[in-house]
Design an enzyme around this catalytic site. Structure first.
Site, PDB file in Angstrom:
ATOM      1  N   ASP A 236     -10.800   2.063  -2.980  1.00 44.57           N
ATOM      2  CA  ASP A 236     -11.365   1.986  -1.759  1.00 44.57           C
ATOM      3  C   ASP A 236     -12.689   2.044  -1.828  1.00 44.57           C
ATOM      4  O   ASP A 236     -13.592   1.507  -0.445  1.00 44.57           O
ATOM      5  CB  ASP A 236     -10.617   2.867  -0.652  1.00 44.57           C
ATOM      6  CG  ASP A 236      -9.587   2.580  -0.075  1.00 44.57           C
ATOM      7  OD1 ASP A 236      -8.826   1.281  -0.501  1.00 44.57           O
ATOM      8  OD2 ASP A 236      -8.586   3.202   0.465  1.00 44.57           O
TER       9      ASP A 236
ATOM     10  N   ASP B  54       0.924  -1.267  -0.073  1.00 43.23           N
ATOM     11  CA  ASP B  54      -0.029   0.086  -0.010  1.00 43.23           C
ATOM     12  C   ASP B  54       0.950   1.073  -0.181  1.00 43.23           C
ATOM     13  O   ASP B  54       1.977   1.215   0.252  1.00 43.23           O
ATOM     14  CB  ASP B  54      -1.068   0.135   1.124  1.00 43.23           C
ATOM     15  CG  ASP B  54      -2.347   0.823   1.084  1.00 43.23           C
ATOM     16  OD1 ASP B  54      -2.332   1.383  -0.045  1.00 43.23           O
ATOM     17  OD2 ASP B  54      -3.181   0.410   1.748  1.00 43.23           O
TER      18      ASP B  54
END
Ligand code: GLA
Length: 750
Positions: A571, A509
């Site tokens: 997301d 990430d």
């Protein structure tokens, strides 16, 4: 003849240093495809359905573009001599292949060099060229690859006699993909330092025609929204200045004619293989010619070259299709599946996963993780992923304000470390299969929280501009990955995690942009460092399935895809939003590269409640299908539906990973988005058909399929057997009930 006489001198001066195996001036065909034809100093790159042509203008030594479009054969008509009245010089009235700055071309240049004396003029003239089969790697940068049958390369050597700067234009053509890629290598052959202030990997000058441009814009949780606009006179474009490719604009551009649609008309696609800040300019000049440039962001370059030093630009892919935007996307997908993604998982073996993030957030420990893993196995998942919250000892990661940088298990949450937990989880059997559950983990190694042992030890390792405040975003700072010691730290930290237990998936990430930098050139230096880290780790751990992520799709770019075969697309896990995000992303990137999960309702990002079947159908259009929820919190009906959706996803997956994608109907244009995937050999297909809002007392549309064999007969699940011609010209009609309903239909060629 200007320029030609310098060929031998330039070669002798060592311009071929990085390609010393190539013969200068050789003309050669690739296999039997005639991929590169060098006729004197006129060059043609041929794909199966594309020709790209340019030549040397003998009076100036400048490269002039002739054609980028459908295939040409034989001689071509000469372009009309431009008028030369007015302020715009000849250089501003012709189609230039590598426009340098100064000398009367008032358009955006592909290169701007600040010479040792401070001049920003340059005069890069043709010296010589070389042709080879295959394609050399780009030093330190991700790039397309292929063997001698797949790709041929033309290198054109340019030289500026006034400043002793050399530039190599490196073109490669992948004939089967109708793709031409280009990068530029600039070398300082002089005695003083120069600065490269701007450098586009690709610049194309199109003739006088009307164009629309298409880009992908967005923000966090709203990535890849297609934006189409008319190319007007003047400069228009988009960029990322965030240090990364970003959610805001993707390093992808398409030029199309105003009449081009998804399935018809000419379409050009350009995709920059780079993860850093970038710039895309499209300029329609006073003369009506359209120039498109993709490359480094000039605001974040200022790259100094000392004597003998070189700068290689990222590579830019260009694709031409006469079959509309969809045709362009499919060629790009095939190129990326076969000639960009290096991972052994590029086209296979993506286990259905369950990720802990939306289900447990930071509230994890060894027993809650084990329980979730058990439930994942019971549902039939094959991979369990422990997301954020597992690390940090002195500064435990129990919220997002601490721990990044300290890649050791949190001793309170995992008193025995990770190894025994991983062993236990990987001994679980996935339901209805003999497969053991695999274990995956989340990391964010380019970042550090000020509350961490790492930051206290190395405050100088973060990107900062002297005394200026170090602005935090999500309570974190960015490590200066340009530093070798930081690269080595990251390589060691991640290797440690992978060496110590049986972890076979990593979600990498990256959750903020870069704010304060010590100098503009640090952005590219960071990228070179990051690529070194990616290259080292992915070659050291080739059996690990790596997934890229940057607050969702903030780094959905071809640079990342070289190393990681899949990227977490957004997301935003709301299935309705995801149709737009995934179809937008598919403009440039293969569906095989997209991570897509079923999450709980009401959705955490939008609050919307959508049936689990619809959520499942949307998620299985991504190459990496998964769940991101807490099974114990689901309604009975939802939970009962999951094993069936998992096995359907597993059946669909090979078509998504390796097939061709047809966007039959777009969510921004229709209440009934639809997508068809057809297997490589055309024998199987699967149709996804969605209804967003209930359709009351109104006819349902007929959805026309694409890409089938007109003559062949296809059995269509639940409908009967029809010819390809009928399915493409008449289509199929579905009547669905209620909001957010969907169907998945398999087709088989008879
Ligand atoms: C980012 C990612 C999410 C999740 C969180 C964890 O937002 O995109 O998927 O991993 O970080 O902090």
């Amino acid at each position: 003849m200007v320029g030609f006489s310098r060929g031998a001198a330039a070669a002798a001066a060592g311009l071929l240093s990085i390609y010393s195996n190539i013969q200068v001036g050789m003309t050669q065909d690739s296999g039997n495809t005639n991929a590169i034809v060098a006729d004197g100093t006129a060059f043609t790159l041929n794909g199966d359905n594309v020709s790209y042509r340019f030549h040397v203008d003998n009076s100036t030594g400048d490269l002039r573009s002739d054609h980028f479009g459908g295939s040409l054969t034989g001689p071509i008509p000469a372009a009309a001599e431009p008028e030369t009245q007015g302020w715009v010089g000849l250089q501003g009235r012709v189609r230039r292949e590598f426009p340098d700055q100064g000398r009367g071309d008032f358009r955006v240049p592909a290169i701007r060099i600040r010479q040792t004396e401070g001049y920003t003029v340059s005069d890069l003239q043709y010296q010589s060229h070389s042709v080879m089969q295959g394609k050399p790697a780009l030093p330190g940068l991700p790039a397309t690859f292929g063997n001698e049958q797949d790709v041929s390369t033309l290198i054109v050597h340019l030289y500026d006699n006034y400043s002793a700067v050399a530039a190599d234009l490196m073109y490669s053509v992948f004939p089967k993909n109708d793709a031409i890629v280009r990068s530029v290598n600039v070398m300082n052959k002089g005695d003083g330092a120069i600065t490269i202030e701007s450098l586009a990997s690709l610049s194309v000058d199109m003739p006088y025609e009307d164009f629309d441009m298409i880009g992908l814009r967005g923000d966090w949780a709203r990535e890849a929204h297609r934006q189409r606009r008319k190319v007007e006179y003047g400069v228009q474009g988009f960029e990322s200045t965030t240090g990364y490719s970003s959610h805001l604009h993707n390093p992808f551009l398409s030029l199309v004619h105003p009449t081009t649609t998804e399935s018809q008309g000419e379409a050009w696609g350009f995709s920059l293989i780079y993860t850093g800040s970038f710039r895309v300019d499209v300029e329609k000049s006073s003369q009506g010619l359209t120039r498109a440039l993709l490359g480094f962001n000039p605001n974040q370059l200022s790259w100094k070259l000392g004597p003998g030093e070189t700068l290689t630009s990222p590579e830019c892919v260009s694709i031409y299709s006469k079959d509309g935007i969809g045709g362009m996307s499919r060629s790009m997908h095939r190129l990326y599946r076969n000639h960009l993604v290096k991972s052994k998982f590029a086209k296979s073996d993506r286990p259905v996963l369950l990720n802990s993030w939306e289900g447990l957030s930071f509230n994890i420990n060894q027993s809650s993780i084990y329980r979730l893993a058990q439930e994942s196995a019971d549902l039939g998942a094959k991979l369990f992923v422990m997301d954020d919250g597992w690390f940090g000892d002195k500064y435990p990661r129990v919220t997002d304000n601490a721990g990044l940088g300290d890649w050791v298990p949190n001793p309170d949450r995992f008193p025995n470390g990770l190894e025994p937990l991983v062993d236990k989880v990987t001994s679980l059997k996935a339901a209805n299969s003999s497969t053991n559950l695999r274990f995956g983990i989340w990391v964010e190694p380019e970042m550090v929280n000020p509350s961490s042992v790492l930051y206290h030890k190395h405050p100088d390792w973060v990107l900062h501009a002297g005394p200026y405040p170090r602005t935090e975003e999500r309570n974190q700072l960015v490590l200066n990955v340009a530093l070798t010691e930081v690269q080595d730290f990251i390589i060691d930290a991640v290797s440690n995690i992978l060496n110590n237990s049986d972890i076979t998936y990593v979600k990498w990430d990256n959750n903020r942009g870069i704010h304060e930098t010590p100098s503009p050139s640090i952005d590219h230096a960071y990228m070179l460092g990051l690529y070194r880290v990616f290259e080292t780790l992915t070659s050291r751990f080739p059996n690990v399935l790596w997934e890229g992520c940057a607050s969702g799709g903030g780094r959905f770019d071809p640079g990342v895809l070289q190393y990681f075969p899949q990227i977490w697309t957004s997301d935003d896990t709301d299935a309705v939003e995801r149709i737009s995000i995934q179809l937008g992303t598919s403009l440039a990137y293969p569906p095989s590269a997209m991570g897509a999960h079923i999450s709980a309702v009401p959705n955490q990002q939008t609050g919307r409640t959508v049936p689990v079947t619809f959520r499942g159908h949307v998620a299985m259009m991504g190459g990496s299908f998964g769940l991101e929820l807490h099974p114990a919190e689901l309604h009975e009906g939802e939970k009962a539906a999951l094993p069936g959706l998992i096995s359907l996803a597993e059946k669909v997956n090979p078509l998504v990973l390796r097939g061709d994608m047809y966007r039959l109907s777009l969510p921004e244009e229709s209440n009934w988005p639809a997508v068809l995937f057809i297997s490589e050999d055309g024998s199987n297909a699967v149709l996804f058909y969605f209804q967003i809002r209930a359709n009351i007392n109104h006819a349902a549309p007929w959805i026309k399929l694409q890409g089938l064999d007109k003559q062949a007969m296809y059995s269509v699940q639940g409908k009967g057997t029809f010819s390809g011609a009928t399915l493409m010209n008449m289509g199929l009609q579905f009547v669905l009930e209620g909001d957010y309903s969907s169907t998945v239909v398999f087709l088989e060629r008879q």
